[in-house]
Design a protein around this motif. Structure first.
Motif, PDB file in Angstrom:
ATOM      1  N   HIS A 157       0.903  -1.286  -0.018  1.00 45.98           N
ATOM      2  CA  HIS A 157      -0.012   0.067  -0.141  1.00 45.98           C
ATOM      3  C   HIS A 157       1.015   1.266  -0.068  1.00 45.98           C
ATOM      4  O   HIS A 157       0.609   2.355   0.764  1.00 45.98           O
ATOM      5  CB  HIS A 157      -1.033  -0.078   1.154  1.00 45.98           C
ATOM      6  CG  HIS A 157      -0.590  -0.278   2.491  1.00 45.98           C
ATOM      7  ND1 HIS A 157      -0.073   0.810   3.159  1.00 45.98           N
ATOM      8  CD2 HIS A 157      -0.683  -1.144   3.212  1.00 45.98           C
ATOM      9  CE1 HIS A 157       0.214   0.330   4.559  1.00 45.98           C
ATOM     10  NE2 HIS A 157      -0.186  -0.744   4.470  1.00 45.98           N
ATOM     11  N   GLY A 158       1.826   1.194  -1.047  1.00 43.40           N
ATOM     12  CA  GLY A 158       2.527   2.477  -1.127  1.00 43.40           C
ATOM     13  C   GLY A 158       2.105   3.286  -1.901  1.00 43.40           C
ATOM     14  O   GLY A 158       1.454   3.094  -2.967  1.00 43.40           O
ATOM     15  N   ALA A 184      -7.494   5.560  -1.725  1.00 43.85           N
ATOM     16  CA  ALA A 184      -7.903   6.989  -2.408  1.00 43.85           C
ATOM     17  C   ALA A 184      -6.463   7.905  -2.612  1.00 43.85           C
ATOM     18  O   ALA A 184      -6.755   8.828  -3.256  1.00 43.85           O
ATOM     19  CB  ALA A 184      -8.876   7.596  -1.376  1.00 43.85           C
ATOM     20  N   SER A 185      -5.505   7.337  -2.110  1.00 43.70           N
ATOM     21  CA  SER A 185      -4.270   8.000  -2.112  1.00 43.70           C
ATOM     22  C   SER A 185      -3.474   7.757  -3.313  1.00 43.70           C
ATOM     23  O   SER A 185      -2.358   8.463  -3.887  1.00 43.70           O
ATOM     24  CB  SER A 185      -3.111   7.921  -0.949  1.00 43.70           C
ATOM     25  OG  SER A 185      -2.812   6.624  -1.020  1.00 43.70           O
ATOM     26  N   ASP A 190      -1.625   6.900 -11.834  1.00 46.74           N
ATOM     27  CA  ASP A 190      -0.261   6.549 -11.109  1.00 46.74           C
ATOM     28  C   ASP A 190      -0.034   4.836 -11.365  1.00 46.74           C
ATOM     29  O   ASP A 190       1.290   4.592 -11.484  1.00 46.74           O
ATOM     30  CB  ASP A 190      -0.671   6.614  -9.593  1.00 46.74           C
ATOM     31  CG  ASP A 190      -0.464   8.086  -9.098  1.00 46.74           C
ATOM     32  OD1 ASP A 190      -0.395   8.960  -9.813  1.00 46.74           O
ATOM     33  OD2 ASP A 190      -1.097   8.319  -7.877  1.00 46.74           O
ATOM     34  N   ILE A 191      -0.897   4.248 -11.356  1.00 48.69           N
ATOM     35  CA  ILE A 191      -0.823   2.695 -11.609  1.00 48.69           C
ATOM     36  C   ILE A 191      -0.313   2.587 -13.091  1.00 48.69           C
ATOM     37  O   ILE A 191       0.467   1.791 -13.378  1.00 48.69           O
ATOM     38  CB  ILE A 191      -2.187   1.871 -11.055  1.00 48.69           C
ATOM     39  CG1 ILE A 191      -2.661   1.881  -9.958  1.00 48.69           C
ATOM     40  CG2 ILE A 191      -2.017   0.515 -11.763  1.00 48.69           C
ATOM     41  CD1 ILE A 191      -3.867   1.550  -9.529  1.00 48.69           C
ATOM     42  N   GLU A 192      -1.033   3.345 -13.846  1.00 46.83           N
ATOM     43  CA  GLU A 192      -0.843   3.093 -15.351  1.00 46.83           C
ATOM     44  C   GLU A 192       0.743   3.595 -15.549  1.00 46.83           C
ATOM     45  O   GLU A 192       1.400   3.125 -16.435  1.00 46.83           O
ATOM     46  CB  GLU A 192      -1.740   4.092 -16.247  1.00 46.83           C
ATOM     47  CG  GLU A 192      -3.050   3.480 -16.314  1.00 46.83           C
ATOM     48  CD  GLU A 192      -4.058   4.487 -16.920  1.00 46.83           C
ATOM     49  OE1 GLU A 192      -3.672   5.821 -17.101  1.00 46.83           O
ATOM     50  OE2 GLU A 192      -5.283   4.000 -17.198  1.00 46.83           O
ATOM     51  N   THR A 216      -4.384   1.520   4.524  1.00 48.26           N
ATOM     52  CA  THR A 216      -3.530   0.890   5.364  1.00 48.26           C
ATOM     53  C   THR A 216      -4.308  -0.444   5.727  1.00 48.26           C
ATOM     54  O   THR A 216      -4.570  -0.933   7.018  1.00 48.26           O
ATOM     55  CB  THR A 216      -3.358   1.502   6.742  1.00 48.26           C
ATOM     56  OG1 THR A 216      -4.788   2.437   7.156  1.00 48.26           O
ATOM     57  CG2 THR A 216      -2.396   2.694   6.334  1.00 48.26           C
ATOM     58  N   PHE A 217      -4.703  -1.248   4.750  1.00 46.06           N
ATOM     59  CA  PHE A 217      -5.515  -2.579   5.146  1.00 46.06           C
ATOM     60  C   PHE A 217      -4.977  -3.501   5.666  1.00 46.06           C
ATOM     61  O   PHE A 217      -5.456  -4.548   6.032  1.00 46.06           O
ATOM     62  CB  PHE A 217      -6.102  -2.953   3.707  1.00 46.06           C
ATOM     63  CG  PHE A 217      -5.026  -3.641   2.785  1.00 46.06           C
ATOM     64  CD1 PHE A 217      -5.041  -5.225   2.665  1.00 46.06           C
ATOM     65  CD2 PHE A 217      -3.919  -3.125   1.989  1.00 46.06           C
ATOM     66  CE1 PHE A 217      -4.248  -5.859   2.184  1.00 46.06           C
ATOM     67  CE2 PHE A 217      -3.270  -3.645   1.343  1.00 46.06           C
ATOM     68  CZ  PHE A 217      -3.323  -5.041   1.064  1.00 46.06           C
TER      69      PHE A 217
END
Length: 246
Positions: A157-158, A184-185, A190-192, A216-217
Motif C-alpha cells: 500500500h505504498g 484513495a491516495s 499512478d498505476i498506469e 492501510t488495509f
C-alpha cells in the motif's frame, strides 16, 4: 515423581526461553545523521535478509510484527530508521511533512535505504530483499529505481507515483506491488504510469490488487484493516521472498 515433574517443567520453560524472540536496537549512520534501527535476534549468522521500511511515523508495531514473523521464516529482518535519531514525527501532520521531504528528495531517501542495507550486511545478511509499508512502500520502489543491491522489493500500500520529469531507468530488482483497490491516495494514472515505468525498465514485476481494501488495509491498528486481505497479502509476500532468497 515430583522431581521428574519439576525437571520436565524446567525443560519446557528453558525451551520457551530459548525460542523467545526479541528485537535489538542497532546504532548506525548515514553521513553525520545518527540512525537507530532494529534487528532480529538471529543477527550475526549468515542468512538471507529482509529490510523493512516502516510507514510514515517511523518504526511502528506493524514493522516489528513483520520482523518477528520473518525471523520465524528463517530471515534476518532489519527495520530501517529513515528519519534519524531525534526526528520521529509526533503526529500525522508532522509525519506528512517529513515523509514528503523524502519523497521529493528521492536521492536522500535512497541514501537512507542504502545505509540500512550496509548495516544489514554487517549483521550477517547475504542476499537481501526490501519490503515497505505506506511511505516505506514508496521507499521499496525507490530501492528498485535506484538500482540498490537487492534481489527484489515489495511495495505494500505504498505511493506509486514519481515526478514526471524523472526518466524511466532499467529496473533489475524484481518488483511486487500489493495494492488496495480502494486506496484513495493512489490515482488510476499512478498505476498506469508505474506499469509503463516497469515495462520500459524491462522489470520482472507484478501488481496484486486486493478487493474491498482501503489504504492501510494490512495494519491491525487501522480502521482500514481487512483481516482476510491482510493475510493474503502477507502470504503473497512470503511466497515472493522465498522465490528471491531461498
Amino acid at each position: 515423581m515430583k522431581y521428574a515433574t519439576i525437571l520436565c517443567l524446567f525443560g519446557m520453560l528453558s525451551s520457551m526461553g530459548g525460542n523467545a524472540q526479541e528485537l535489538k536496537s542497532v546504532d548506525y549512520k548515514d553521513g553525520e545523521q545518527k540512525l537507530k534501527g532494529m534487528v532480529t535476534s538471529n543477527a550475526g549468522s549468515t542468512k538471507p535478509g529482509v529490510l523493512i521500511l516502516p510507514a510514515w511515523k517511523g518504526i511502528d508495531q506493524e514493522a516489528k510484527t513483520a520482523a518477528l514473523d520473518l525471523e520465524k521464516q528463517g530471515y534476518i529482518a532489519f527495520i530501517a530508521d529513515i528519519y534519524g535519531v531525534g526526528n520521529t514525527p509526533a503526529d500525522n501532520q508532522a509525519a506528512s511533512g517529513l515523509s514528503s521531504k523524502y519523497k521529493n528528495d528521492f536521492k536522500l531517501y535512497q541514501s537512507r535505504i542504502q545505509a540500512a542495507l550496509t548495516e544489514m550486511k554487517k549483521q550477517g545478511a547475504d542476499k537481501v530483499a526490501v519490503i515497505g509499508y505506506c511511505f516505506g512502500g514508496t521507499g521499496a520502489l525507490e530501492a528498485a529505481r535506484g538500482g540498490l543491491p537487492v534481489e527484489g522489493v515489495v511495495c505494500i500500500h505504498g505511493g506509486l507515483a514519481k515526478a514526471a520529469d524523472r526518466p524511466n531507468e532499467a529496473v533489475k530488482a524484481k518488483v511486487l506491488v500489493e495494492h488496495p483497490a480502494d486506496d484513495a491516495s493512489v490515482k488510476k494514472e499512478d498505476i498506469e504510469q508505474l506499469v509503463n515505468e516497469m515495462n520500459e525498465g524491462k522489470a520482472d514485476w507484478q501488481i496484486i490488487t486486493y478487493a474491498n481494501s482501503k489504504h492501510t488495509f494490512t495494519n491491525p491498528e487501522s480502521p482500514d484493516y481487512n483481516e482476510i486481505m491482510a493475510k493474503r497479502a502477507w502470504n503473497h509476500t512470503l511466497l515472493f521472498l522465498q522465490e528471491l532468497l531461498k
